[in-house]
Design a protein around this motif. Sequence first.
Motif, short mmCIF file in Angstrom:
data_model
loop_
_atom_site.label_atom_id
_atom_site.label_comp_id
_atom_site.label_asym_id
_atom_site.label_seq_id
_atom_site.Cartn_x
_atom_site.Cartn_y
_atom_site.Cartn_z
N GLY A 151 0.84 -1.11 0.03
CA GLY A 151 0.05 0.02 0.18
C GLY A 151 0.84 1.11 0.12
N SER A 152 0.73 2.20 0.86
CA SER A 152 1.60 3.37 0.91
C SER A 152 1.68 3.73 2.36
CB SER A 152 0.85 4.62 0.18
OG SER A 152 1.98 5.80 0.05
N GLY A 153 2.58 4.62 2.87
CA GLY A 153 2.95 5.07 4.13
C GLY A 153 4.30 5.17 4.38
N VAL A 154 4.98 6.16 4.62
CA VAL A 154 6.38 6.28 4.78
C VAL A 154 6.89 5.19 5.94
CG1 VAL A 154 7.18 8.56 4.06
CG2 VAL A 154 6.35 8.40 6.27
N HIS A 155 6.03 4.69 6.94
CA HIS A 155 6.36 4.04 7.96
C HIS A 155 5.78 2.65 7.65
CE1 HIS A 155 8.23 7.32 10.17
NE2 HIS A 155 6.94 8.24 10.20
N ASN A 156 5.08 2.38 6.61
CA ASN A 156 4.39 1.14 6.41
C ASN A 156 5.26 0.48 5.42
OD1 ASN A 156 2.31 1.91 8.14
ND2 ASN A 156 1.21 2.96 6.21
N LYS A 157 5.67 -0.72 5.62
CA LYS A 157 6.29 -1.88 4.78
C LYS A 157 5.09 -2.33 3.88
CE LYS A 157 9.85 -2.63 8.18
NZ LYS A 157 10.63 -3.66 9.35
N ASN A 158 5.63 -3.24 3.14
CA ASN A 158 4.77 -3.91 2.15
C ASN A 158 4.00 -4.94 2.89
OD1 ASN A 158 6.22 -6.22 2.19
ND2 ASN A 158 7.57 -5.37 0.76
N GLY A 237 0.18 11.93 6.30
CA GLY A 237 -0.71 10.91 6.59
C GLY A 237 -0.13 9.49 6.70
N TYR A 238 -1.10 8.71 7.33
CA TYR A 238 -0.78 7.30 7.61
C TYR A 238 -0.28 6.64 6.41
CZ TYR A 238 -0.97 2.70 9.44
OH TYR A 238 -0.80 1.27 9.74
N SER A 239 -1.19 6.92 5.26
CA SER A 239 -0.85 6.45 3.81
C SER A 239 -1.37 7.47 2.69
CB SER A 239 -1.85 5.22 3.75
OG SER A 239 -1.75 4.81 2.32
N VAL A 240 -0.37 7.77 2.14
CA VAL A 240 -0.61 9.15 1.27
C VAL A 240 -0.26 8.59 -0.53
CG1 VAL A 240 0.16 11.21 0.46
CG2 VAL A 240 -0.01 10.61 2.83
N SER A 241 -1.07 8.68 -1.28
CA SER A 241 -1.04 8.40 -2.49
C SER A 241 -0.96 9.58 -3.46
CB SER A 241 -2.11 7.31 -2.95
OG SER A 241 -1.93 6.18 -2.66
N LEU A 242 -0.24 9.87 -4.53
CA LEU A 242 -0.43 10.96 -5.35
C LEU A 242 -0.52 10.28 -6.75
CD1 LEU A 242 3.09 12.81 -4.56
CD2 LEU A 242 1.03 12.91 -3.27
N PHE A 243 -1.59 11.11 -7.40
CA PHE A 243 -2.17 10.40 -8.64
C PHE A 243 -1.70 11.53 -9.84
CE2 PHE A 243 -4.88 8.12 -5.81
CZ PHE A 243 -4.73 6.80 -6.49
N THR A 244 -1.18 11.27 -10.77
CA THR A 244 -0.90 12.31 -11.88
C THR A 244 -0.94 11.55 -13.22
OG1 THR A 244 0.72 13.65 -12.94
CG2 THR A 244 1.66 11.77 -11.90
N ARG A 358 3.43 6.10 -4.75
CA ARG A 358 3.45 5.57 -3.23
C ARG A 358 4.62 5.30 -2.71
NH1 ARG A 358 -0.96 0.88 -3.82
NH2 ARG A 358 0.04 0.54 -5.88
N SER A 359 4.79 5.55 -1.11
CA SER A 359 6.03 5.19 -0.42
C SER A 359 5.73 4.17 0.29
CB SER A 359 6.18 6.37 0.25
OG SER A 359 4.95 6.71 1.27
N ILE A 360 7.03 3.25 0.50
CA ILE A 360 7.00 1.95 0.89
C ILE A 360 8.09 1.91 1.96
CG2 ILE A 360 7.01 -0.42 0.59
CD1 ILE A 360 6.16 1.49 -2.26
N ALA A 361 8.18 1.66 3.24
CA ALA A 361 9.08 1.53 4.14
C ALA A 361 10.11 0.38 3.84
CB ALA A 361 8.96 1.55 5.68
N ALA A 362 11.60 0.58 3.94
CA ALA A 362 12.46 -0.49 3.75
C ALA A 362 12.10 -1.73 4.43
CB ALA A 362 13.72 -0.26 3.96
N ASP A 363 12.27 -3.03 4.05
CA ASP A 363 12.33 -4.25 4.67
C ASP A 363 13.59 -5.04 4.57
OD1 ASP A 363 12.27 -6.00 2.43
OD2 ASP A 363 9.90 -4.98 2.23
#
Length: 454
Positions: A151-158, A237-244, A358-363
């Motif tokens: 999904g997305s979130g700078v602190h959220n892993k896949n 936000g907890y989960s942020v998406s940018l659409f372009t 979207r952003s995904i935290a490293a794992d």
Amino acid sequence: MNRRELLQTGAMALAAGPAQRLMMGQGNPMNDHAAVPRTNWAKNLHYSTDRVYAPTDAAQVPEIVKANAKLKGLGSRHCFNNIADSTAAQISMREVKGIFIDPAAHTVTVGAGIAYGELAPVLDKAGFALGNLASLPHISVGGTIATATHGSGVHNKNLSAAVRALEIVKADGSVVQLSRDRDGDRFRMAVVHIGAIGVITKVTLDILPRYDMSQVVYQNLSFDQLEHNLETIMASGYSVSLFTDWQKNRVNQVWIKDKAIAGATPKPLPPMFYGATLQKHKLHPIDDHPADACTEQLGTIGPWYLRLPHFKMEFTPSSGEEIQSEFFVARSDGYKAIRAVEKLKDRITPHLFITELRSIAADDLPMSMAHQRDSLAIHFTWKPETEAVLKVLPDIQNALEPFGVRPHWGKVFTIDPAYLRKQYPELEGFRTFAKEMDPTGKFRNAYLDHNIFG
Ligand SMILES: Cc1cc2nc3c(=O)[nH]c(=O)nc-3n(C[C@H](O)[C@H](O)[C@H](O)COP(=O)(O)OP(=O)(O)OC[C@H]3O[C@@H](n4cnc5c(N)ncnc54)[C@H](O)[C@@H]3O)c2cc1C
């Protein structure tokens, strides 16, 4: 509640489908052509076999595995490339469901075929939640973790990073259990499995106390804002998406999903966000598509599983007839990578429904696209124009090559396998592990031979 409690669910009732005709233990497992369509979800790929097994119970899987020299696991068929294809036989795990919550261990163990959209309401009712979800709830857990779906979130892993344990049927039909706590590297290798190690029958996931969320959309954010604020915007936000759509130097829509407290007086929503304006009505990421299919917006508060996905379970997600590609770079290179792709905008936009960032935290999962790298994912929902997409993809990939780009395993890409393999420092370990699980190449297919084994 018992320590291991089986919850009777609608999902379990669903398991009583036509696939139950499968006759196991008689040396003649019946194929179930009718129940499992012969195309992927997007219908851009026809599978190369009509031989499909559809077990309804994990216990049926070892016999099917033993009876076939070549076999491919199949989930909910949402991948866009030939990763799940086979010229010999497939085993659809979609009817292997079941939900066992362990409140003390903070885990849920599910049959690998269950969809997140079937699992989430049951978890929520029991007071639990998952940390994140993909844009759609329709995908199976076993197939989702195979490709490091996110999904997305700078602190959220896949979503694969939430896996605590796996039950796998190896090529010889023996059943292996691997867990994060006990099996170290072998477990890490097994989670993002790309269909290469066996048939996943059960998956144990971390769970959290349930939470509520709200979702709000802003329109028209200048790309210029991303130069210095990309990280802050993605963390807003907890989960942020940018659409372009890549035109006019702007992000068309910013979707911000944040945790919220149900019943609390909603805070007034700021009318502006880095120069973007607050939505006035509900929006679909693709301009002319009806927004009914989307989860609720405009700041209304609801359960986590009805806000984290963009699309509702009961609707067709995204566009329906489409192709998807997605490319991962380090988030620190995100702005430069966006500008590099933007240079191709006039070749991209005519064939594009929409791009999502979207952003995904490293794992630490060896085959994850976010392996050891906080990532920005640049996603393309293409119109169903295969030829045109295949023409523009190499240029996008070339533009992203300087950033050590990794493609989504389940979407369309044409990256040179030699380059691809260099992006995965633990690839050799994964290949060794896959050969140990599957010495005869039972689960290999053209995709794995081309991209992984060479
Ligand atoms: C509309 C749409 C939206 C999407 N949104 C997102 C998103 O937000 N984020 C994202 O990252 N991806 C997204 N995807 C891509 C998708 O989630 C992934 O490709 C995911 O892997 C699909 O899971 P599946 O169950 O359909 O797998 P399948 O396509 O059925 O199979 C995928 C792989 O897993 C293997 N496999 C499946 N089940 C098993 C099993 N039980 N045992 C062994 N092997 C198995 C198959 O052999 C294959 O290698 C989207 C796709 C669509 C169509």
